[in-house]
Design a protein around this motif. Sequence first.
Motif, PDB file in Angstrom:
ATOM      1  N   GLU A   1       6.626 -18.364  10.606  1.00  0.00           N
ATOM      2  CA  GLU A   1       7.813 -18.676  11.405  1.00  0.00           C
ATOM      3  C   GLU A   1       8.071 -17.616  12.462  1.00  0.00           C
ATOM      4  OE1 GLU A   1      12.605 -19.629  10.912  1.00  0.00           O
ATOM      5  OE2 GLU A   1      11.374 -19.258   9.134  1.00  0.00           O
ATOM      6  N   GLU A   2       7.994 -16.349  12.086  1.00  0.00           N
ATOM      7  CA  GLU A   2       8.299 -15.283  13.029  1.00  0.00           C
ATOM      8  C   GLU A   2       7.296 -15.253  14.175  1.00  0.00           C
ATOM      9  OE1 GLU A   2       9.393 -10.500  12.989  1.00  0.00           O
ATOM     10  OE2 GLU A   2       8.762 -11.517  11.155  1.00  0.00           O
ATOM     11  N   SER A   3       6.002 -15.429  13.878  1.00  0.00           N
ATOM     12  CA  SER A   3       4.974 -15.333  14.912  1.00  0.00           C
ATOM     13  C   SER A   3       4.952 -16.549  15.835  1.00  0.00           C
ATOM     14  CB  SER A   3       3.592 -15.150  14.258  1.00  0.00           C
ATOM     15  OG  SER A   3       3.262 -16.284  13.461  1.00  0.00           O
ATOM     16  N   ARG A   4       5.391 -17.704  15.362  1.00  0.00           N
ATOM     17  CA  ARG A   4       5.314 -18.917  16.177  1.00  0.00           C
ATOM     18  C   ARG A   4       6.602 -19.238  16.937  1.00  0.00           C
ATOM     19  NH1 ARG A   4       1.613 -23.352  12.841  1.00  0.00           N
ATOM     20  NH2 ARG A   4      -0.344 -22.223  13.137  1.00  0.00           N
ATOM     21  N   THR A   5       7.686 -18.588  16.600  1.00  0.00           N
ATOM     22  CA  THR A   5       8.968 -18.964  17.190  1.00  0.00           C
ATOM     23  C   THR A   5       8.974 -18.833  18.712  1.00  0.00           C
ATOM     24  OG1 THR A   5      10.299 -18.539  15.207  1.00  0.00           O
ATOM     25  CG2 THR A   5      11.400 -18.321  17.314  1.00  0.00           C
ATOM     26  N   ALA A   6       8.457 -17.744  19.251  1.00  0.00           N
ATOM     27  CA  ALA A   6       8.497 -17.538  20.709  1.00  0.00           C
ATOM     28  C   ALA A   6       7.762 -18.646  21.453  1.00  0.00           C
ATOM     29  CB  ALA A   6       7.903 -16.173  21.050  1.00  0.00           C
ATOM     30  N   SER A   7       6.582 -19.025  20.970  1.00  0.00           N
ATOM     31  CA  SER A   7       5.820 -20.076  21.664  1.00  0.00           C
ATOM     32  C   SER A   7       6.509 -21.432  21.546  1.00  0.00           C
ATOM     33  CB  SER A   7       4.396 -20.154  21.101  1.00  0.00           C
ATOM     34  OG  SER A   7       4.413 -20.502  19.715  1.00  0.00           O
ATOM     35  N   LEU A   8       7.175 -21.678  20.432  1.00  0.00           N
ATOM     36  CA  LEU A   8       7.897 -22.946  20.267  1.00  0.00           C
ATOM     37  C   LEU A   8       9.120 -23.010  21.187  1.00  0.00           C
ATOM     38  CD1 LEU A   8       7.698 -23.243  16.375  1.00  0.00           C
ATOM     39  CD2 LEU A   8       6.404 -24.579  18.060  1.00  0.00           C
ATOM     40  N   ILE A   9       9.791 -21.887  21.354  1.00  0.00           N
ATOM     41  CA  ILE A   9      10.922 -21.837  22.292  1.00  0.00           C
ATOM     42  C   ILE A   9      10.420 -22.135  23.704  1.00  0.00           C
ATOM     43  CG2 ILE A   9      12.636 -20.330  23.374  1.00  0.00           C
ATOM     44  CD1 ILE A   9      13.391 -21.202  20.552  1.00  0.00           C
ATOM     45  N   ALA A  10       9.278 -21.558  24.068  1.00  0.00           N
ATOM     46  CA  ALA A  10       8.712 -21.804  25.398  1.00  0.00           C
ATOM     47  C   ALA A  10       8.367 -23.283  25.583  1.00  0.00           C
ATOM     48  CB  ALA A  10       7.469 -20.936  25.608  1.00  0.00           C
ATOM     49  N   MET A  11       7.847 -23.916  24.546  1.00  0.00           N
ATOM     50  CA  MET A  11       7.534 -25.343  24.623  1.00  0.00           C
ATOM     51  C   MET A  11       8.791 -26.163  24.900  1.00  0.00           C
ATOM     52  SD  MET A  11       4.835 -25.823  21.480  1.00  0.00           S
ATOM     53  CE  MET A  11       4.979 -27.610  21.580  1.00  0.00           C
ATOM     54  N   MET A  12       9.867 -25.858  24.197  1.00  0.00           N
ATOM     55  CA  MET A  12      11.109 -26.604  24.406  1.00  0.00           C
ATOM     56  C   MET A  12      11.696 -26.325  25.787  1.00  0.00           C
ATOM     57  SD  MET A  12      12.958 -26.597  20.641  1.00  0.00           S
ATOM     58  CE  MET A  12      12.665 -24.875  20.213  1.00  0.00           C
ATOM     59  N   GLN A  13      11.557 -25.111  26.281  1.00  0.00           N
ATOM     60  CA  GLN A  13      12.037 -24.798  27.620  1.00  0.00           C
ATOM     61  C   GLN A  13      11.245 -25.541  28.688  1.00  0.00           C
ATOM     62  OE1 GLN A  13      11.711 -20.511  27.270  1.00  0.00           O
ATOM     63  NE2 GLN A  13      13.942 -20.273  27.081  1.00  0.00           N
ATOM     64  N   ASP A  14      10.015 -25.911  28.368  1.00  0.00           N
ATOM     65  CA  ASP A  14       9.186 -26.699  29.281  1.00  0.00           C
ATOM     66  C   ASP A  14       9.457 -28.197  29.165  1.00  0.00           C
ATOM     67  OD1 ASP A  14       7.962 -24.490  30.351  1.00  0.00           O
ATOM     68  OD2 ASP A  14       6.215 -24.556  29.019  1.00  0.00           O
ATOM     69  N   GLY A  15      10.401 -28.571  28.289  1.00  0.00           N
ATOM     70  CA  GLY A  15      10.801 -29.970  28.219  1.00  0.00           C
ATOM     71  C   GLY A  15      10.308 -30.754  27.030  1.00  0.00           C
ATOM     72  N   ARG A  16       9.599 -30.119  26.127  1.00  0.00           N
ATOM     73  CA  ARG A  16       9.115 -30.840  24.947  1.00  0.00           C
ATOM     74  C   ARG A  16      10.173 -30.818  23.852  1.00  0.00           C
ATOM     75  NH1 ARG A  16       3.024 -29.549  23.410  1.00  0.00           N
ATOM     76  NH2 ARG A  16       3.284 -31.629  22.523  1.00  0.00           N
TER      77      ARG A  16
END
Length: 299
Positions: free
Chosen positions: A79-94
């Motif tokens: 969870e800790e290592s993947r959170t930043a990339s998942l936030i970026a995905m949502m900021q890109d509209g996913r």
Amino acid sequence: MSGVTSETPSSSSDALSRRQPDLVLVSTPIGNLGDLSPRAVGALRDADMILCEDTRVTAPLLAQHGIVTKLQSFHDHNEESRTASLIAMMQDGRRLALVSDAGAPLIADPGYRLVRAAIEAGLAVSAVPGPNAALMALALSGLPPHPFLFNGFLPPRAAARRSALQRVVAAEHAGLSATLVFYEAPHRLAACLEDCLAVLGDRPAAVGRELTKRFEEVRRGGLAALAAHYAAHEARGEITLVIGPAPQTSASEEELDEALGEALARMTIRDAAAFVARELDLPRKQVYARALSLKAGSP
């Protein structure tokens, strides 16, 4: 004359609540696959990706409902290592959906870090409610439903488990009066009940097992009776333990501590607890637990 409407500008939080969520927390069945709601099915279908604890658990649930959304594992260890990339995905509209293996996400399951990060990033977070073992066991226990204190899983080792229970007792001495709810592994249930009995005293309790499943069982009784039963009968399946609040006593906390202080000056802990329990007409287990706390805090 044409009608004119005026609108008051919305706050940013209001706007977030009205737009489509970037992250939706979806509750899944705790046993019976028929408990997945139509709204949950829609949220999972509409997501660009579903985050789940174990793809081997979630995939059959999705297949039953014809959901082909991509899965990605998301658990305590990543969870800790993947959170930043998942936030970026949502900021890109996913749009992402988060599920746990069973029940409501975040409730004794992963997801807290991701939700906090999404909120801080200004993303819209929503949830689809559904099954929850803690609330179902509480409702079926026959014990006071509110207030209640959900504690998740107690520590697996006896010493740490008793220490955690002692903290609950300390909170009760400070005024807490609530029904207690714990999750527990079946192979630790008997030992857990013994520790609860030793620290909390013989309170009314209930063990919920395999809730919503074919062999659902709720066994009710005092902690002593439940501890004796599960010492002789192996527990199986998912376990939720519900314990009644601390009994009301006629003696105040100050009176109890004063009596114990005097007794402990000339007796062993066990003898002092038995003596004070008789004198103040209090449950011996409760007095013994308090005597242990006092002794541990003395020089």
